[in-house]
Design an enzyme around this catalytic site. Structure first.
Site, short mmCIF file in Angstrom:
data_model
loop_
_atom_site.label_atom_id
_atom_site.label_comp_id
_atom_site.label_asym_id
_atom_site.label_seq_id
_atom_site.Cartn_x
_atom_site.Cartn_y
_atom_site.Cartn_z
N ARG A 7 0.83 -1.21 0.00
CA ARG A 7 0.00 0.00 0.00
C ARG A 7 0.86 1.26 0.00
NH1 ARG A 7 -2.45 -4.00 -0.63
NH2 ARG A 7 -4.66 -4.34 -0.16
N ARG A 66 -1.53 7.07 26.64
CA ARG A 66 -1.14 7.60 25.34
C ARG A 66 0.14 7.02 24.75
NH1 ARG A 66 0.41 10.08 29.47
NH2 ARG A 66 2.45 11.01 29.64
N VAL A 105 20.34 11.33 27.58
CA VAL A 105 21.06 11.91 26.45
C VAL A 105 21.94 13.06 26.93
CG1 VAL A 105 20.81 13.25 24.34
CG2 VAL A 105 19.40 11.24 24.72
N ASP A 127 10.81 15.21 26.09
CA ASP A 127 9.93 16.19 26.74
C ASP A 127 10.81 17.27 27.36
OD1 ASP A 127 11.18 14.84 28.76
OD2 ASP A 127 9.36 14.26 29.82
N CYS A 168 17.12 27.34 12.42
CA CYS A 168 17.19 26.24 13.39
C CYS A 168 16.33 26.60 14.61
CB CYS A 168 18.63 25.94 13.78
SG CYS A 168 19.34 27.12 14.95
N CYS A 183 3.31 18.34 29.87
CA CYS A 183 2.13 17.51 30.08
C CYS A 183 1.99 17.10 31.53
CB CYS A 183 2.16 16.30 29.17
SG CYS A 183 3.44 15.14 29.58
N CYS A 242 23.28 33.47 14.23
CA CYS A 242 22.94 32.38 15.16
C CYS A 242 24.18 31.53 15.44
CB CYS A 242 21.84 31.50 14.54
SG CYS A 242 21.50 30.02 15.48
ZN LIG Z 1 19.95 29.08 13.99
#
Ligand SMILES: [Zn+2]
Length: 343
Positions: A7, A66, A105, A127, A168, A183, A242
């Protein structure tokens, strides 16, 4: 097996060539919560070649509303999300290579991982804003596109960032309100998650199938409860000065690394402690568990973590040395408990 992707290949922009391309790509997914499980399931079903998932948490009952890959058994046994997600995903599609890491991380680990694995795409399902800013710099530094996604309440937002082309996240921060509530303080409904996942996966499929030119260059946001949908042209916001994506890049979020050893988890009434060094030789969870038991403390454990109650707090210690102290936002209090029972 042969028509597994029929599909999807019938869909003209993908076709057989696009499907082959998807099957040869490696995606890094950061976070295996609501957005992470949605993205992971869709990409694994779509036949992505390889997916690496990083998550630092374990499954809790409040996730089940969820976070679509998890079931009651995972919550009961406090299975780390990375492990539970991998197990479920592999049942959905055994052809996909799935790497799962139970880890927090950090800029250094992400830098090393991206260098080593050469990902084709970074997917944001965290989050945590600090981690997003690290992803933003890593994407620029290594020239890998990333897809930002966030949701809270009935609201969601997503944006695809091509290093060297799009503004960015750092550029957007100056003018677009991106942070704020999470949340855990105002709640979340599952369809808001689904909507962000839909945007992220559609963009991911374009990039992975070799149709990156079709990506949406606009920032999309919506509120499903209020029925509001916004598509914002942000190209003009690219800032040549930046520090993440401009002419003199210093990747500022890759050097703040050592400041976030201890963090209050957003709105969760919990503090995470990440010891500077990994656990000393011979002082593994098994040994710590024995020590606690000799003090008359009852300890629940699985192969990845152990959890126990002391002085009105629940402490969860992971194999990598990290500890979550639940029931407080007070870092000093959390550190005291850490040193008293685990240090
Ligand atoms: Zn930037």
């Amino acid at each position: 097996m042969m028509d597994r992707y029929s599909r999807q290949t019938l869909f003209a922009p993908i076709g057989a060539a696009g499907q082959k391309s998807i099957g040869a790509k490696h995606v890094l997914l950061i976070g295996a919560g609501a957005l992470g499980t949605g993205n992971a399931e869709a990409l694994v079903r779509a036949g992505v070649g390889k997916i690496t998932i990083i998550d630092r948490d374990y499954v809790e009952w409040s996730n089940l509303q969820r976070q679509q890959l998890y079931c009651e058994k995972d919550a009961r046994e406090k299975v780390p999300k990375a492990v539970a997600a991998k197990e479920r995903l592999q049942l959905i599609n055994s052809e996909v290579e799935i790497n799962a890491h139970i880890a927090d991380v950090t800029a250094d680990m992400l830098d090393a991982l991206v260098k080593k694995e050469g990902f084709d795409l970074l997917l944001d399902a965290t989050d945590n804003f600090d981690i997003r800013m690290i992803m933003n710099d890593i994407s620029q530094k290594h020239g890998v596109p990333w897809i930002y996604g966030a949701c809270v309440g009935s609201y969601g937002i997503s944006f695809t960032i091509f290093p060297g082309e799009s503004p960015c996240l750092q550029c957007l921060l100056k003018t677009v309100p991106l942070g704020g509530a999470t949340c855990d303080t105002v709640g979340i409904i599952a369809p808001a998650v689904g909507m962000v996942v839909a945007h992220q996966v559609a963009e991911a499929l374009k990039i992975l199938s070799g149709n990156g030119r079709d990506c949406n260059r606009k920032l999309v946001s919506f509120d499903l409860w209020k029925g509001q949908y916004v598509s914002l042209n942000v190209e003009k916001l690219k800032d040549p000065e930046c520090l993440s994506c401009g002419e003199n890049q210093t990747y500022p979020h890759l050097s703040f690394e050592n400041q976030t050893k201890t963090a209050v988890l957003c709105g969760r009434d919990s503090v995470q402690i990440r010891p500077a060094e990994t656990m000393p030789e011979g002082r593994n969870l098994g040994v710590l568990k024995e020590l606690l038991i000799t003090q008359g403390i009852s300890v629940e454990s699985n192969p990845y973590l152990m959890s126990f109650h002391v002085e009105g707090h629940r402490l969860v210690a992971f194999q990598d040395g990290r500890v979550l102290v639940h029931g407080t936002k007070d870092i000093a209090r959390a550190k005291t408990l850490f040193h008293r029972y685990l240090g």
